[in-house]
Write a protein that holds these residues in place. Structure first.
Motif, short mmCIF file in Angstrom:
data_model
loop_
_atom_site.label_atom_id
_atom_site.label_comp_id
_atom_site.label_asym_id
_atom_site.label_seq_id
_atom_site.Cartn_x
_atom_site.Cartn_y
_atom_site.Cartn_z
N THR A 400 0.84 -1.21 0.00
CA THR A 400 0.00 0.00 0.00
C THR A 400 0.87 1.26 0.00
N VAL A 401 0.20 2.41 0.03
CA VAL A 401 0.92 3.71 -0.04
C VAL A 401 1.80 3.88 1.19
N HIS A 402 3.04 4.23 0.95
CA HIS A 402 4.04 4.40 2.01
C HIS A 402 3.78 5.71 2.76
N PRO A 403 3.98 5.75 4.09
CA PRO A 403 3.81 6.99 4.87
C PRO A 403 4.67 8.14 4.33
N PHE A 404 5.84 7.80 3.81
CA PHE A 404 6.71 8.85 3.27
C PHE A 404 6.07 9.52 2.06
N THR A 405 5.33 8.74 1.26
CA THR A 405 4.62 9.32 0.12
C THR A 405 3.55 10.29 0.60
N PHE A 406 2.79 9.89 1.61
CA PHE A 406 1.79 10.79 2.19
C PHE A 406 2.45 12.08 2.67
N LEU A 454 10.91 6.03 -4.20
CA LEU A 454 9.95 4.92 -4.20
C LEU A 454 10.49 3.74 -5.02
N ASN A 455 11.16 4.05 -6.11
CA ASN A 455 11.79 2.96 -6.90
C ASN A 455 12.78 2.19 -6.05
N GLY A 456 13.54 2.93 -5.23
CA GLY A 456 14.49 2.26 -4.35
C GLY A 456 13.78 1.44 -3.29
N LYS A 457 12.71 2.00 -2.71
CA LYS A 457 11.98 1.27 -1.67
C LYS A 457 11.31 0.02 -2.24
N SER A 458 10.90 0.08 -3.50
CA SER A 458 10.23 -1.09 -4.10
C SER A 458 11.16 -2.30 -4.19
N LYS A 459 12.45 -2.01 -4.24
CA LYS A 459 13.42 -3.10 -4.36
C LYS A 459 13.60 -3.86 -3.06
N GLN A 460 13.02 -3.33 -1.97
CA GLN A 460 13.10 -4.02 -0.68
C GLN A 460 12.20 -5.26 -0.66
N TYR A 461 11.24 -5.29 -1.58
CA TYR A 461 10.33 -6.43 -1.64
C TYR A 461 11.02 -7.61 -2.36
N LYS A 462 10.95 -8.78 -1.75
CA LYS A 462 11.48 -9.98 -2.39
C LYS A 462 10.52 -10.51 -3.45
N ASP A 463 9.26 -10.17 -3.24
CA ASP A 463 8.23 -10.60 -4.19
C ASP A 463 8.08 -9.54 -5.27
N PRO A 464 8.43 -9.84 -6.54
CA PRO A 464 8.30 -8.86 -7.61
C PRO A 464 6.88 -8.32 -7.77
N ALA A 465 5.89 -9.16 -7.53
CA ALA A 465 4.50 -8.72 -7.67
C ALA A 465 4.20 -7.62 -6.67
N SER A 467 6.35 -5.67 -5.33
CA SER A 467 7.14 -4.50 -5.74
C SER A 467 6.37 -3.65 -6.74
N HIS A 468 5.74 -4.32 -7.73
CA HIS A 468 4.97 -3.57 -8.74
C HIS A 468 3.67 -3.00 -8.14
N ILE A 469 3.04 -3.77 -7.24
CA ILE A 469 1.84 -3.24 -6.57
C ILE A 469 2.19 -1.99 -5.77
N PHE A 470 3.34 -2.04 -5.07
CA PHE A 470 3.80 -0.90 -4.27
C PHE A 470 3.98 0.34 -5.15
N LEU A 471 4.70 0.16 -6.27
CA LEU A 471 4.91 1.30 -7.16
C LEU A 471 3.60 1.78 -7.78
N MET A 472 2.75 0.83 -8.15
CA MET A 472 1.47 1.21 -8.76
C MET A 472 0.62 2.01 -7.77
N ASN A 473 0.52 1.58 -6.54
CA ASN A 473 -0.30 2.27 -5.54
C ASN A 473 0.26 3.66 -5.20
N ASN A 474 1.57 3.74 -5.01
CA ASN A 474 2.18 5.02 -4.62
C ASN A 474 2.14 6.04 -5.75
N LEU A 475 2.45 5.57 -6.96
CA LEU A 475 2.41 6.50 -8.09
C LEU A 475 0.98 6.92 -8.41
N HIS A 476 0.04 5.97 -8.24
CA HIS A 476 -1.37 6.33 -8.46
C HIS A 476 -1.81 7.40 -7.46
#
Length: 538
Positions: A400-406, A454-465, A467-476
């Protein structure tokens, strides 16, 4: 030739007769001349005798005439002297009563005494001249002391601080007048200063009295006393008015130790006080200073500068202390608020602090404006850098959306609440559109820094899916926030469309990863089913 007479021709004889007749005539003329000379001599003698007989009478008459003239002059001089004595007597009674009862009569008495001094200065041969001059000069000295004391009492009585509520009302009215004037076509920059709503610093009925007294003090050579009394009285009233508004001198340490809420309250008070000081109090002080010393040879510019300097420099030093205190991202909005007020006041500062005696205050105000602008720009650069370097390890397990994005989006939205101030902050000699693009560049850099982070934070996920959900939600969230806020006008539709595509790309990537994982799962399940069938066959 024919001859006549015995031996003479006839012509010669006629000539001889004519000569004899001429001699006889000449003889008679000489006798007559001698007779006239004798007669004239006798007349001169008689006239001389007459003159000799009347000369004593003429001398006596001239002496009597001169005596009468001397008596008349003496009487006139005596009357003039007695008149001067009478003037001194009447003026003395007025001077001893003082100017409080009737200033006009008091000043008239002073003028009469000065006339007496002038009279006896031109007539120093009078025996009583020196004594009268001493008496009159003593009275003039007393009058000067009394008129100075009257000026001091009036200035003290009518130089009182203005109540805060009244000052806020005046500021509100002033802002309304300024807004109305700014909407008028062809409005001049100083118009609002000329039409400002000023509080009654000194009652209008007292101003003419103070003007007349100030004029008398200067005429008496007491310009320094007049200067000092006016400066101290008005300077003290100004200082007390600001103190009642809550202004106090704070050090850099005081500001840095202050809690955020307390600092915001102090800055809010400061911005209002700056507006009240420039638009209301100092504009009013300028007005009454010009009225009281109108037409008087008096350095009112220097006097105004000195009475205002202490209060003005206290206000500006507080602003300078805030600008020099430890920089923080949260303080940016405070600095923008301060900068906006200082920039707004710039034209009025130029008018009120005109001239060489106000140059220090004028330069201090200008330097504070520049300092606030510089620090605000530096904080924006620092914030962009902080966004890039943020390394918070908070991992959103469901993408979901990261607190830093908020936090960053909220900061950008708050930043755009000061959009008009920011446009001024980034103003350049070029056109307005380029000024706006400069602001857009700053916002774009912050948003790009957030995206990179956010691109850097997405790489913390071991699950690629994930990672993409994270970027999709935050950028949206970023795109939606921009589209629904003032940022849309700054970043533009192109930015929104471009980042929508990035959101879609991450959604597509998620789908591919998800489908690939689902396919693997189906294959694994199919193999398991086949294995089970073979087992059952055995």
């Amino acid at each position: 030739m024919e001859r006549t007479g015995p031996g003479l021709p006839e012509g010669m004889e006629a000539l001889s007769r004519q000569a004899s007749a001429l001699r006889e005539a000449l003889g008679r003329s000489e006798e007559n001349t001698q007779g006239m000379v004798a007669a004239l001599g006798s007349f001169d003698s008689r006239v001389s005798a007459i003159e000799a007989s009347i000369r004593p009478a003429q001398v006596r008459t001239q002496a009597i005439t001169m005596a009468h003239e001397n008596i008349d002059r003496t009487i006139e001089n005596a009357e003039a002297i007695l008149a001067q004595f009478d003037i001194v007597r009447r003026a003395e009674a007025v001077i001893l009563r003082g100017p409080h009862e009737n200033l006009k009569i008091f000043l008239e008495a002073v003028d009469l005494l000065k006339g007496v001094v002038n009279f006896f200065s031109l007539n120093k041969n009078f025996k009583s001249c020196e004594g009268v001059l001493n008496q009159v000069n003593n009275l003039l000295t007393k009058s000067a002391l009394k008129i100075e004391e009257e000026f001091r009492q009036l200035m003290g009585t009518y130089s009182k601080p203005i109540e805060p509520n009244h000052l806020f009302d005046c500021l509100l009215k002033h802002l309304m007048v300024s807004r109305r004037d700014s909407e008028a076509v062809g409005e001049q920059p100083s118009k609002s200063f000329e039409t400002a709503i000023h509080p009654t610093l000194i009652p209008s009925g007292i101003l003419p009295l103070l003007h007349d007294i100030a004029c008398q003090l200067v005429q008496d050579g007491n310009q320094q006393s007049c200067y000092r009394i006016y400066r101290d009285a008005r300077g003290s009233a100004l200082e007390l008015s600001l103190r009642n508004l809550g202004i106090e001198k704070l050090s850099k340490d005081d500001v840095e130790r202050m809690q955020r809420v307390a600092l915001q309250v102090n800055i809010g008070t400061w911005t209002q006080c700056m507006q009240i000081t420039v638009k209301v109090l100092l504009a009013g002080e300028r007005k009454i200073c010009n009225q009281i010393f109108d037409g008087i040879t008096f350095n009112k510019e220097q006097c105004f500068a000195e009475l205002a300097k202490g209060s003005v420099m206290t206000l500006l030093s507080f602003g300078d202390t805030v600008a020099r205190s430890k920089r923080s991202h949260e303080n940016l909005f405070i600095l923008l608020e301060m900068y906006g007020v200082m920039h707004e006041l710039q034209s009025e500062v130029e008018v009120i602090f005109q001239g060489k005696f106000c140059s220090e205050m004028r330069e201090a105000a200008l330097n504070l404006t520049k300092s606030l602008a510089q620090v605000a720009q530096e904080i924006l650069v620092d914030f962009e850098d902080a966004v890039v370097k943020d390394s918070s390890k908070t991992n959103m397990q469901n993408g979901t959306v990261h607190p830093f994005t908020f936090e960053v989006i909220k900061y950008v939205k708050s930043l755009l609440d000061y959009q008009s101030t920011l446009k001024i902050l980034f103003q350049q000699p070029e056109t307005g559109s380029e000024t706006e693009s400069q602001l857009a560049v700053v916002i774009m850099k912050i948003m790009q820094a957030l995206q990179n982070n956010l691109n850097g934070k997405s790489k913390q996920y071991k699950d690629p899916a994930l990672s993409h959900i994270f970027l999709m939600n935050n950028l949206h969230y970023m795109v939606t926030s921009v589209r629904r806020s003032q940022a849309k006008d700054i970043l533009g539709d192109d930015w929104i469309q471009r980042h929508r595509k990035i959101v879609q790309q991450n959604a597509n990537q998620y789908k591919r990863v998800a489908w690939a994982r689902a396919s693997v799962a189906l294959v694994r399940q199919h193999h398991q089913m086949l294995a089970a069938v073979e087992f059952q066959g055995v």
